[in-house]
Write an enzyme that holds these catalytic residues in place. Sequence first.
Site, PDB file in Angstrom:
ATOM      1  N   GLU A 118      38.730  61.485 111.990  1.00 42.38           N
ATOM      2  CA  GLU A 118      37.963  62.658 111.598  1.00 42.38           C
ATOM      3  C   GLU A 118      37.531  62.405 110.155  1.00 42.38           C
ATOM      4  O   GLU A 118      38.299  62.611 109.219  1.00 42.38           O
ATOM      5  CB  GLU A 118      38.800  63.935 111.682  1.00 42.38           C
ATOM      6  CG  GLU A 118      37.964  65.170 111.366  1.00 42.38           C
ATOM      7  CD  GLU A 118      38.729  66.286 110.683  1.00 42.38           C
ATOM      8  OE1 GLU A 118      38.206  67.400 110.646  1.00 42.38           O
ATOM      9  OE2 GLU A 118      39.840  66.033 110.170  1.00 42.38           O
TER      10      GLU A 118
ATOM     11  N   ASP B 266      43.649  62.908 111.155  1.00 44.09           N
ATOM     12  CA  ASP B 266      43.061  64.107 110.559  1.00 44.09           C
ATOM     13  C   ASP B 266      42.713  63.877 109.088  1.00 44.09           C
ATOM     14  O   ASP B 266      43.406  63.162 108.373  1.00 44.09           O
ATOM     15  CB  ASP B 266      44.066  65.258 110.673  1.00 44.09           C
ATOM     16  CG  ASP B 266      43.537  66.556 110.114  1.00 44.09           C
ATOM     17  OD1 ASP B 266      42.571  67.085 110.687  1.00 44.09           O
ATOM     18  OD2 ASP B 266      44.078  67.030 109.102  1.00 44.09           O
TER      19      ASP B 266
END
Length: 728
Positions: free
Chosen positions: A458, A405
């Site tokens: 990401e 993330d």
Amino acid sequence: MLIDDLNNASLARPFETFGLQKNPEGQNGFFLRTWLPGAISVDVKSIDGKKKLGTMARVEEDGLFELNFPNADKEFNYLFDVQYQDSKIQVIDPYQFRNEAYAGLSTMRNEAANLYRTMGAQLVEIEVEGVKIKGVRFAVYAPSASNVSVIGDFNFWDGRRHPMQRSLMGEWVLFVPGLGEGERYKYELKDPFGNRLPHKADPVGFYAEQYPSFASVVYDQTRYKWNDAAWVESQKNDKLKQAISIYELHFASWKRHENGDSLSYREMADELIPYVKEMGYTHIELLPIMEHPFSGSWGYQPVGLFSPTSRFGTADDFKYFVDQCHQNGIGVILDWVPAHFPSDSHGLARFDGTPLYEYEDPRRGWHPDWNSYIYDFGRDTVRQFLVASALVWLDYYHVDGLRVDAVASMLYWDYSRKAGEWVPNVDGGNHNYEAISLLRWFNEEVYKNYPQCMTIAEESTAFAGVSRPTYTGGLGFGFKWNMGWMHDTIEYMKKDPIYRKYHHSEMTFSMIYAYDENFILSISHDEVVHGKLSMLYKMPGDEWQQAANLRAYMGYMYAHPGKKLNFMGTEFAQTAEWNHDSQLQWWLLQFDKHKGQKKLIQDLNAMYKSEPALYNADYDKSGFMWLDHSDYQNSIFALMRRDANGENPIIVVSNFTPTTHEQYRLGVPTTGKYKVILNTDSKYYWGSDYDLGGLEFEASDVSWHGQYHSIVLNLPPLATVFIKRIGD
């Protein structure tokens, strides 16, 4: 005085005070000292309990006992019979096991994975003088602490009773006999100035309780017996050439009990797995399942990077969930968050009274977006900690991949910061070289040790080489989310069809950079929260047009190169934004519109997996060709996909207006018969079922769209149509 240090829990080197100590120079033998607050008397026995060796003298009323063994010529093992006011218990003194306490620490630094095999609370069994002794070896890194004790139910959470020994490298260790799985514990630390800190959970703990205790719990990682060997073996393939369709979900809000409680890990295995199989997804991706104190963070503020959250059951229950997924042919991907961590007092923040895990300078160590700390990616101990926290999920929990993330926030010092709020790197630039180095090492370790697994980034910027090998200068990820494709295409779809011709390039621009990275097309949770509306309600038009737009868009997504990811609820056109405090709107499936969307996603997944042209050349330019990307006036896109051998083409045409087109000519590569294999406008999906002019078409020798042959069909409104050659 010693007694003051003991009462104040200020003894930093208990191995030099307790247990058997050599008598002063000039005297033979050993003397034994122990600290047992509240004890009335202490007898010393042989380690097997069969022989009494003596009774200790109480030298301090508070519980300090001593006994001299002037005739002992070497150290020996022993136990205590301890008499308290209302009970008598037998205790094996932990301070006789110096070597056992230090076991493994030297190898910990050689390999990241050794950290979770050595640190934290490790269940061990030792044998001394023919007696087997089970217990727990505690080890925690806190180099600046002046004192550390392990506390728990076993010692009344009293920091005086089990002071730990500091190693030369800053670990604090102690082997406590008699403890086993299920024991609750924490660490009591004092900062460099002797000030007591809030009790800390174990940074390498494998299990933890929820609020209010947040206590760590001793857990046996060896007990669960896996049954997924066949799955693991089947995954030793090239993921770039594999069909990957990911169902992203938040564990707590996918489905709930009638009283609002979340399903457990085992209940989710019973409920979720059949649903995912029915829908045809190849993988699930879980928003962070690592232990986190605040449910509203969705797991993105973790404090327990080595432990599955106990909200839904035990660590064994989570293993069971993963195991059942694998036995049913479903891969499991976890979101992993090395970008930041929360400031909760029981967590990593100022762990030993200093910025042990975080950058000291708030311009580097504090995240303005999330009000959380940032790991010091340049510190070797932090790097070991983070990489170990990734590997443990692939090792002990058998997960198939990690999606990292907020990678962009790690790569840039000036991420979400204004001028003057950040510190440049040594070259005066904004790249965080330390984070870049960490990410490369993380990927190298994953693919070296678990080549069947995958890593996904990401990353929302144009940073070069995110999914390229580290030996070419890349970050080494297997895949990268295509945030640009997601943003551009959703913005296009939000436009009223009458205006889409002015934004035609938003649907085609992604192919300019499509081969720069190994992209996953992601419609994630971030697109259906915070006032962004559900995917259905992003679409313009009346009720039918909204559903048709979404269906056409999903078809276009499955036609476009790149693996696929959709967040839960989109598969049946949920109307509400995602709410982490409630379940999905399952009641919508009583209506044909939502049944139709669900059926479409099932069929798209089935077609996708059965047609190699749609997946096994995703990252090869020969696998894709525009037939027509310039028909902006009609908002029509036509393309062709081929498999890795350049064969078995699939022709796809999307019409993103409500206007139908009679006798639309579509270029095809060869003569023969062509068949419609999926039409998002079908009545089965709540479409208009507009007459295409048949379901099979004979190719003519009329050149079109750069092809020597063509077919003619009627294009339905707001639809994507897939066509395949079926023979001569």
